[in-house]
Each structure stands twice: as structure tokens, then as C-alpha cells.
Design an enzyme around this catalytic site. Structure first.
Site, PDB file in Angstrom:
ATOM      1  N   PHE A 137       7.048   2.365  -0.350  1.00  0.00           N
ATOM      2  CA  PHE A 137       5.642   2.757  -0.417  1.00  0.00           C
ATOM      3  C   PHE A 137       5.189   3.019   1.023  1.00  0.00           C
ATOM      4  O   PHE A 137       5.450   2.215   1.910  1.00  0.00           O
ATOM      5  CB  PHE A 137       4.829   1.606  -1.038  1.00  0.00           C
ATOM      6  CG  PHE A 137       3.416   1.946  -1.355  1.00  0.00           C
ATOM      7  CD1 PHE A 137       3.075   2.482  -2.585  1.00  0.00           C
ATOM      8  CD2 PHE A 137       2.414   1.727  -0.427  1.00  0.00           C
ATOM      9  CE1 PHE A 137       1.751   2.805  -2.884  1.00  0.00           C
ATOM     10  CE2 PHE A 137       1.092   2.043  -0.710  1.00  0.00           C
ATOM     11  CZ  PHE A 137       0.761   2.586  -1.941  1.00  0.00           C
ATOM     12  N   ASP A 206       8.142  -7.167  -1.193  1.00  0.00           N
ATOM     13  CA  ASP A 206       6.850  -6.652  -1.633  1.00  0.00           C
ATOM     14  C   ASP A 206       6.878  -6.624  -3.158  1.00  0.00           C
ATOM     15  O   ASP A 206       7.657  -5.880  -3.764  1.00  0.00           O
ATOM     16  CB  ASP A 206       6.630  -5.246  -1.051  1.00  0.00           C
ATOM     17  CG  ASP A 206       5.257  -4.702  -1.395  1.00  0.00           C
ATOM     18  OD1 ASP A 206       4.749  -5.008  -2.501  1.00  0.00           O
ATOM     19  OD2 ASP A 206       4.692  -3.957  -0.573  1.00  0.00           O
ATOM     20  N   TYR A 231      -4.451  -6.150  -7.812  1.00  0.00           N
ATOM     21  CA  TYR A 231      -5.269  -5.245  -8.644  1.00  0.00           C
ATOM     22  C   TYR A 231      -4.420  -4.381  -9.584  1.00  0.00           C
ATOM     23  O   TYR A 231      -4.968  -3.580 -10.322  1.00  0.00           O
ATOM     24  CB  TYR A 231      -6.168  -4.355  -7.779  1.00  0.00           C
ATOM     25  CG  TYR A 231      -5.455  -3.620  -6.653  1.00  0.00           C
ATOM     26  CD1 TYR A 231      -4.721  -2.473  -6.914  1.00  0.00           C
ATOM     27  CD2 TYR A 231      -5.510  -4.096  -5.350  1.00  0.00           C
ATOM     28  CE1 TYR A 231      -4.049  -1.823  -5.901  1.00  0.00           C
ATOM     29  CE2 TYR A 231      -4.845  -3.456  -4.319  1.00  0.00           C
ATOM     30  CZ  TYR A 231      -4.121  -2.322  -4.597  1.00  0.00           C
ATOM     31  OH  TYR A 231      -3.452  -1.696  -3.588  1.00  0.00           O
ATOM     32  N   LYS A 232      -3.094  -4.544  -9.537  1.00  0.00           N
ATOM     33  CA  LYS A 232      -2.231  -3.789 -10.457  1.00  0.00           C
ATOM     34  C   LYS A 232      -1.973  -4.668 -11.683  1.00  0.00           C
ATOM     35  O   LYS A 232      -2.879  -4.858 -12.486  1.00  0.00           O
ATOM     36  CB  LYS A 232      -0.958  -3.352  -9.733  1.00  0.00           C
ATOM     37  CG  LYS A 232      -1.265  -2.342  -8.610  1.00  0.00           C
ATOM     38  CD  LYS A 232      -0.086  -1.988  -7.736  1.00  0.00           C
ATOM     39  CE  LYS A 232      -0.514  -1.033  -6.623  1.00  0.00           C
ATOM     40  NZ  LYS A 232       0.497  -0.906  -5.563  1.00  0.00           N
ATOM     41  N   ARG A 380       3.836   9.343 -13.806  1.00  0.00           N
ATOM     42  CA  ARG A 380       4.078   7.888 -13.893  1.00  0.00           C
ATOM     43  C   ARG A 380       3.309   7.305 -15.069  1.00  0.00           C
ATOM     44  O   ARG A 380       2.119   7.558 -15.231  1.00  0.00           O
ATOM     45  CB  ARG A 380       3.577   7.180 -12.633  1.00  0.00           C
ATOM     46  CG  ARG A 380       4.519   7.162 -11.486  1.00  0.00           C
ATOM     47  CD  ARG A 380       4.168   6.137 -10.422  1.00  0.00           C
ATOM     48  NE  ARG A 380       2.765   5.737 -10.343  1.00  0.00           N
ATOM     49  CZ  ARG A 380       2.309   4.761  -9.595  1.00  0.00           C
ATOM     50  NH1 ARG A 380       3.139   4.030  -8.866  1.00  0.00           N
ATOM     51  NH2 ARG A 380       1.027   4.468  -9.559  1.00  0.00           N
TER      52      ARG A 380
END
Ligand SMILES: *Cc1c(COP(=O)(O)O)cnc(C)c1O
Length: 405
Positions: A137, A206, A231-232, A380
Site C-alpha cells: 500500500f 500491517d 475503519y475497515k 475490488r
């Protein structure tokens, strides 16, 4: 001629049967999701747990509005970063006292990588290399590069598949994504961590795309450091603070590059000299983000009584079923899965390569199917086992077939 395998009626019926047998199905009612939309973007922003609104209203009107500054002690605001960390701990296989919540994932990547290089150098001054997955990322890559520059180390990006073999006497630390955000591939946490340790190096994992989607075993694998966002798959809300995990036996040696007053042993002594706090609090920096932290705390109550083995089993069943529906509904060659077919290498999303992916995702949104597009050509679809149904998976695949057909 035989009828085609997986005709729509078959798959609709199969989805209904799978939903009826789903032990987690009742969890969906705890989220603000409705049957009008198929929400497959919980790997970017988790849906709202219904309990959060009332808790936030109380925090704002009573704790802030009436108690004001007294809430730092009377409402236990001050200790919230460690308390919420302990609520996340069982979701990542960590005993209490090793996680602290605050700042963004980006900031926590920076703290962890710099501290890891400092620690590795203390063990062996010649360790000058920071390894990073080359497809990481972007924020992780940018911050690893800056951390390397600041510590006089060298950044070495390389393919994830080569990481386990890349550790040597010069390696300080590797920063690795547990699940690749673009392809949904699950990394080998156990193997890479063991390789790092055999070489005397450290590893920072991560967990942004794994925590809350599948079991993570930080203690059992003796992971040195981990970071992740909330928040995911943890549904903490937009911009909710991230966590930093430092293994208990390394906490005394954790030398933070951002030693703010909140991480001082006696923050209210207001002394000019810095003395680091013991334990997870050493990872703190400044005043905690109380509103979003307490929203997150309430959001985490949806995990009460949930067995992560059930979450993983449902996640794999959902992605298997979605891929099968895509195979049945989408004409050959129009999309190409980037997500590993091998279950033990799969996270909780399906990524499909597709021509005009951006336009396709926009057309799906018009049909009430929400996923996301990642350049240049990736669709996605995130599967969040607490609130995604098998009917959602079938509907999304059918809409995709219509759009690209
Ligand atoms: C989502 C995500 C981030 C987000 O970082 P922020 O600082 O919260 O913006 C970082 N790393 C990975 C791997 C992610 O998936």
C-alpha cells in the site's frame, strides 16, 4: 445438451440455503445495512454498527457537554487508548497490554519502522537494510522510505514472494502487508516472521486488511510489531484511530521517534526531560482522538461472542461462492481473478481484472452494488462476514454479468 452449471435459479436458491445455515447471519441486524444495496466495500469503510450513534450522542451531550474537562478522569477518557487496544487485542491474537490506539496507520507505520531499526541497530550496528514488499500500500512504502532515510538505512523493495528468503545479517526490519490491498492475497505471516527471527531481524506487520476478517496470531507467532487501521473490517468509522502493537518483551526497548507528552511516564508532571512510560502507552504521542476513539470502542462490541474461526470460515465460503457465481454469470474472458484460488492464500476480498474497470464499477453502483475500483484495471469486492450475505454475493455477480455482458 446439459443445462449450464449454476443457472440463476440454482444460485439464488443456493444463496438462500447458505444464508439460512449461516451462524453469523443474525449479526447483520447489528449494522446499518439494508437489503436495497449490496455493500461490498467494507474493506475500505466498514458499515456503521447501530449501537454507535447512541454512544456518540452520550459522549457528546453528557461527557463533553455536561462533564466537560472532568471526563478525562470521570469518563475514563485518558486511559481509552490502552483500553480500546485491549478490546482489539483478542482479534489479533494478542494478550492485553500490547496495543495502543491513536493516530493513523500511516503514523504508526512510521513509529514502528523507526523504532524497529533503532532496536536492530542496538543488537547489531551493521544492520542497515529495511525490506518492504514492492507492491505495498503506497503510504507504507513512502513512510518506510522516509524512516530509512532518517535512520541512515537503505530501503530495499522486493516482491512479497521473495521476502522470506531475503533476510540476512544486514537486515534491520521488514515491513509487510498481511493481505495485499490490491489482489487480496494473504501473506505468510508465520513463515516470514520466523525467517526474520532466524536472521536476527525484526518484522512489522500491517494488518489493515486482515484484522477483523480472519484470525491473526500475533502472540503465537511472536510478531515484533504490528499496525492496522480500525475503519475497515473493524467498523470504527471514517478516520477512526489506528493501533500499534509492540510485543511485551520489546516494550522496554521501544524508542519512539515521536515521543510526545502522552507517552511520558508522568505526563502531568510537565517536566522538561522526557522519561518514557512503560508498556503500550509508550506508543502514544499527543492527546487522543476521543470522539472517534469512543465510537470505535462501541463499534467493537459487535465482536462480543464472535469466534474468529467462524468469521474465517464464512469469509472463505463467501469468496468461494462469489467466484463461482462470477464463473456462471460472466462470459468467459471478460474478467480475470487476481485473488488466489488457494484458500490459505486468500484474504477476504475478491479482485477482478477487467477492461474499463472504472466504468464497470460505476455501472454496478447504479445497480446498487458497491465495490471499488483500483487503478489501472481492478474491481475490488470486500466480503465482511459479520454483515455480508450469500444473497449479496449472488446479486453482485449477477449484476456484474449484466454490466460486462
Ligand atoms: C487502508 C490502509 C492504510 C491506511 O492508512 P491511513 O493512515 O489510515 O490512511 C495503510 N496501509 C494499508 C496496507 C492499508 O490497507
Amino acid at each position: 445438451m446439459d443445462p449450464p452449471v449454476g443457472t440463476p435459479a440454482d444460485l439464488v436458491a443456493e444463496a438462500a440455503a447458505l444464508d439460512a445455515a449461516d451462524g453469523l447471519a443474525a449479526k447483520r441486524g447489528e449494522f446499518a445495512v439494508d437489503d436495497g444495496t449490496v455493500y461490498l466495500d467494507g474493506n475500505s469503510l466498514g458499515a456503521l454498527p447501530r449501537a454507535v450513534a447512541a454512544r456518540l450522542a452520550d459522549v457528546v451531550t453528557r461527557e463533553w457537554g455536561e462533564l466537560r474537562i472532568r471526563s478525562w478522569s470521570e469518563s475514563d477518557w485518558w486511559t481509552a487508548p490502552e483500553r480500546v487496544g485491549d478490546r482489539i487485542a483478542p482479534l489479533v491474537g494478542a494478550a492485553p497490554g500490547q496495543l495502543v490506539v491513536g493516530d493513523s496507520t500511516s503514523v504508526n507505520v512510521f513509529k514502528a519502522v523507526v523504532a524497529a531499526v533503532r532496536m536492530a541497530r542496538e543488537d547489531a550496528p551493521g544492520r542497515h537494510e529495511v525490506l518492504v514488499d514492492e507492491a505495498t500500500f503506497p503510504t507504507d512504502g513512502y513512510l518506510a522510505a522516509s524512516a530509512a532515510r532518517l535512520t541512515g538505512a537503505t530501503l530495499r523493495p522486493l516482491p512479497a514472494a521473495e521476502l522470506a528468503e531475503a533476510f540476512g545479517p544486514y537486515t534491520a526490519v521488514a515491513l509487510v502487508n498481511h493481505v495485499d490491498y490490491r489482489t487480496g492475497q494473504l501473506g505468510d505471516l508465520s513463515g516470514i516472521t520466523a525467517s526474520a527471527h532466524r536472521a536476527g531481524a525484526r518484522v512489522v506487520w500491517d494488518l489493515c486488511h486482515s484484522a477483523g476478517a480472519l484470525p491473526v496470531e500475533l502472540d503465537a507467532e511472536r510478531v515484533d510489531f504490528a499496525v492496522g487501521c480500525t475503519y475497515k473490517y473493524l467498523n470504527g468509522g471514517p478516520g477512526s484511530p489506528a493501533y500499534l502493537h509492540v510485543r511485551r518483551d520489546l516494550q522496554d526497548r521501544f524508542d519512539s521517534p515521536l515521543p510526545g507528552w502522552n507517552s511520558h511516564a508522568e505526563p502531568f508532571a510537565m517536566s522538561p526531560g522526557y522519561v518514557p512510560a512503560d508498556g503500550a502507552a509508550r506508543g502514544r504521542v499527543g492527546t487522543p482522538e476521543i470522539l472517534s476513539l469512543l465510537a470505535l470502542e462501541e463499534a467493537l462490541t459487535v465482536w462480543d461472542g464472535v469466534d474468529l474461526a467462524d468469521v474465517r470460515a464464512k469469509s472463505l465460503a463467501l469468496t468461494d461462492f462469489f467466484l463461482r457465481c462470477v464463473g456462471a454469470y460472466v462470459r468467459g474472458g471478460r474478467v480475470h481473478s487476481l485473488t488466489p484460488a488457494l484458500r490459505r492464500r486468500r484474504g477476504s476480498q475478491v479482485s477482478l481484472r477487467c477492461a474499463d474497470a472504472e466504468g464497470v464499477m460505476a455501472a454496478l453502483a447504479e445497480r446498487g452494488v458497491v465495490g471499488d475500483f483500483r487503478p489501472p484495471d481492478v474491481l475490488r469486492f470486500g466480503f465482511t462476514p459479520l454483515y455480508t450475505s450469500f444473497a449479496d454475493a449472488e446479486r453482485a455477480a449477477r449484476a456484474l454479468g449484466e454490466v460486462v455482458g
